[in-house]
Design a protein around this motif. Sequence first.
Motif, mmCIF file in Angstrom:
data_model
loop_
_atom_site.group_PDB
_atom_site.id
_atom_site.type_symbol
_atom_site.label_atom_id
_atom_site.label_comp_id
_atom_site.label_asym_id
_atom_site.label_seq_id
_atom_site.Cartn_x
_atom_site.Cartn_y
_atom_site.Cartn_z
ATOM 1 N N SER A 62 0.770 -1.281 -0.091
ATOM 2 C CA SER A 62 -0.026 0.048 -0.125
ATOM 3 C C SER A 62 0.911 1.079 -0.128
ATOM 4 C CB SER A 62 -0.928 0.038 1.355
ATOM 5 O OG SER A 62 -0.147 -0.019 2.315
ATOM 6 N N ARG A 63 2.208 1.242 0.195
ATOM 7 C CA ARG A 63 2.965 2.379 0.210
ATOM 8 C C ARG A 63 3.540 2.553 -1.497
ATOM 9 N NH1 ARG A 63 5.346 3.709 5.185
ATOM 10 N NH2 ARG A 63 6.175 5.606 3.789
ATOM 11 N N THR A 104 -9.063 -9.142 2.236
ATOM 12 C CA THR A 104 -7.749 -8.646 1.328
ATOM 13 C C THR A 104 -6.589 -8.629 2.490
ATOM 14 O OG1 THR A 104 -8.302 -6.366 2.391
ATOM 15 C CG2 THR A 104 -9.211 -7.171 -0.022
ATOM 16 N N PHE A 105 -5.190 -8.689 1.831
ATOM 17 C CA PHE A 105 -4.040 -8.763 2.709
ATOM 18 C C PHE A 105 -3.067 -7.982 1.903
ATOM 19 C CE2 PHE A 105 0.141 -10.376 3.787
ATOM 20 C CZ PHE A 105 -0.190 -10.680 5.147
ATOM 21 N N ASP A 106 -2.367 -6.873 2.651
ATOM 22 C CA ASP A 106 -1.222 -6.057 2.064
ATOM 23 C C ASP A 106 0.101 -6.872 2.270
ATOM 24 O OD1 ASP A 106 0.358 -4.091 1.421
ATOM 25 O OD2 ASP A 106 -0.850 -2.590 2.765
ATOM 26 N N THR A 107 0.664 -7.239 1.322
ATOM 27 C CA THR A 107 1.887 -7.943 1.342
ATOM 28 C C THR A 107 2.962 -7.218 2.001
ATOM 29 O OG1 THR A 107 2.623 -7.787 -0.858
ATOM 30 C CG2 THR A 107 0.968 -9.532 -0.470
ATOM 31 N N LEU A 108 2.701 -5.711 1.733
ATOM 32 C CA LEU A 108 3.738 -4.702 1.935
ATOM 33 C C LEU A 108 5.076 -5.037 1.411
ATOM 34 C CD1 LEU A 108 3.756 -4.311 5.950
ATOM 35 C CD2 LEU A 108 2.594 -2.768 4.060
ATOM 36 N N SER A 109 4.889 -5.567 -0.028
ATOM 37 C CA SER A 109 5.897 -6.276 -0.873
ATOM 38 C C SER A 109 5.631 -6.035 -2.240
ATOM 39 C CB SER A 109 6.340 -7.713 -0.173
ATOM 40 O OG SER A 109 7.649 -8.078 -1.175
ATOM 41 N N THR A 110 6.324 -6.635 -3.090
ATOM 42 C CA THR A 110 5.993 -6.747 -4.512
ATOM 43 C C THR A 110 6.797 -7.814 -5.185
ATOM 44 O OG1 THR A 110 5.679 -5.508 -6.571
ATOM 45 C CG2 THR A 110 7.680 -4.999 -5.306
ATOM 46 N N ASN A 152 7.115 -10.824 7.525
ATOM 47 C CA ASN A 152 8.346 -10.549 8.202
ATOM 48 C C ASN A 152 9.602 -11.161 7.647
ATOM 49 O OD1 ASN A 152 9.133 -9.033 10.638
ATOM 50 N ND2 ASN A 152 9.524 -10.991 11.559
ATOM 51 N N GLN A 153 9.540 -12.363 7.209
ATOM 52 C CA GLN A 153 10.740 -12.979 6.761
ATOM 53 C C GLN A 153 11.232 -12.613 5.372
ATOM 54 O OE1 GLN A 153 8.973 -17.073 6.911
ATOM 55 N NE2 GLN A 153 9.574 -17.451 9.048
ATOM 56 N N THR A 154 10.293 -11.783 4.614
ATOM 57 C CA THR A 154 10.559 -11.329 3.106
ATOM 58 C C THR A 154 11.672 -10.299 3.204
ATOM 59 O OG1 THR A 154 8.595 -12.306 2.465
ATOM 60 C CG2 THR A 154 9.542 -10.788 1.057
ATOM 61 N N HIS A 155 12.489 -10.132 2.383
ATOM 62 C CA HIS A 155 13.518 -9.147 2.356
ATOM 63 C C HIS A 155 13.605 -8.628 0.812
ATOM 64 C CE1 HIS A 155 14.566 -9.687 6.369
ATOM 65 N NE2 HIS A 155 14.480 -10.810 6.221
ATOM 66 N N GLU A 163 7.591 -1.198 6.454
ATOM 67 C CA GLU A 163 6.241 -0.761 6.193
ATOM 68 C C GLU A 163 5.788 -0.768 4.739
ATOM 69 O OE1 GLU A 163 8.462 1.067 8.575
ATOM 70 O OE2 GLU A 163 6.986 -0.225 9.937
ATOM 71 N N GLY A 164 6.793 -1.208 4.009
ATOM 72 C CA GLY A 164 6.554 -1.372 2.529
ATOM 73 C C GLY A 164 6.819 -0.473 1.676
ATOM 74 N N ALA A 165 7.959 0.326 1.987
ATOM 75 C CA ALA A 165 8.310 1.738 1.322
ATOM 76 C C ALA A 165 9.808 1.371 0.736
ATOM 77 C CB ALA A 165 8.026 2.728 2.237
ATOM 78 N N VAL A 166 10.074 2.114 -0.177
ATOM 79 C CA VAL A 166 11.489 1.965 -0.777
ATOM 80 C C VAL A 166 12.324 3.152 -0.051
ATOM 81 C CG1 VAL A 166 12.618 2.020 -2.590
ATOM 82 C CG2 VAL A 166 10.668 0.965 -2.929
ATOM 83 N N GLU A 167 13.325 2.488 0.516
ATOM 84 C CA GLU A 167 14.442 3.495 1.063
ATOM 85 C C GLU A 167 15.581 3.366 0.539
ATOM 86 O OE1 GLU A 167 15.084 2.837 5.232
ATOM 87 O OE2 GLU A 167 14.702 0.602 5.038
#
Length: 283
Positions: A93-94, A115-121, A154-157, A196-200
């Motif tokens: 969602s970010r 619905t589920f926000d993966t905070l990923s892509t 939480n395990q995904t990077h 939080e699913g945002a790119v830094e």
Amino acid sequence: MSNIKIVTDSSVALTAEEVKTYGIYIVPLSVQIDGTVYEDGITIQPNEFLEKMATSQSLPQTSQPAIGKFTAVYDEIAQQYPDDEILSLHLSSRLSGTIHAAEQAAALTNAKVTTFDTLSTDRGQAFMVIEAAKMVAKGATMTEILDKLLEVRNQTHIFLSFTSLNNMVAGGRLSKTQGMIGNLLNIKVGAGVDKEGAVEVLAKGRGMKAIAKFHDSVIDGMKAYSEVMSIGISHAGIPEVAEKMAARLQRLFPETPIVTQVTTPIVSTHTGAGALAIIYRAR
């Protein structure tokens, strides 16, 4: 098997075999190139998109699926499988409003949708989609699946490297001045997707040595885990570099499955050509 159907969006990096094996429904995002709108994965494919982006007059723009596209898929599932629930998992969602469109559609359909926000892509999103599908096959309940998805999330990077800053400027990750100076000085960028699913942005440096150093730091981080369960290498038009990285990681983690793919147009739009992503699940 549980009476649950899995829906996701086209930013996910699933193989064709995985989509077929698990019966995944994919709702396409849209991408516009020089005034022409394409449906990701339907009217344009990843390599074709990279070719068009290379010659486009302006940088492409992406759009989340219309609410109606989600309701159409949900309604279709409800008609075919009236007793089934739907689990709809989407990119962060970010990064996009896709999950919010899915939530609005869920309120409009007669289907029972969670619905589920993966905070990923990309492949990170795929880790969660595949885990959910495997649990459905084993007869897990929606509650059990959602609990597991929180763990997988939480395990995904995700770590990305960029060789051009133009698309990061267009996407608002860098200012125009930063981008112009960065390109003049041959600045390369290493980034990650935070919890939080945002790119830094995590690292900046001149030339490809900076990218190599960033990749070394990512791999050092992977080695710190007791188990790396799955790895994805996604790229935007640099297959030789991606295969070389996959081979390097396979030597380090010989028991870990690695999937190497061209990333989706949705991701390539924001990273630009020449980007590489190292995506892994570890504990």
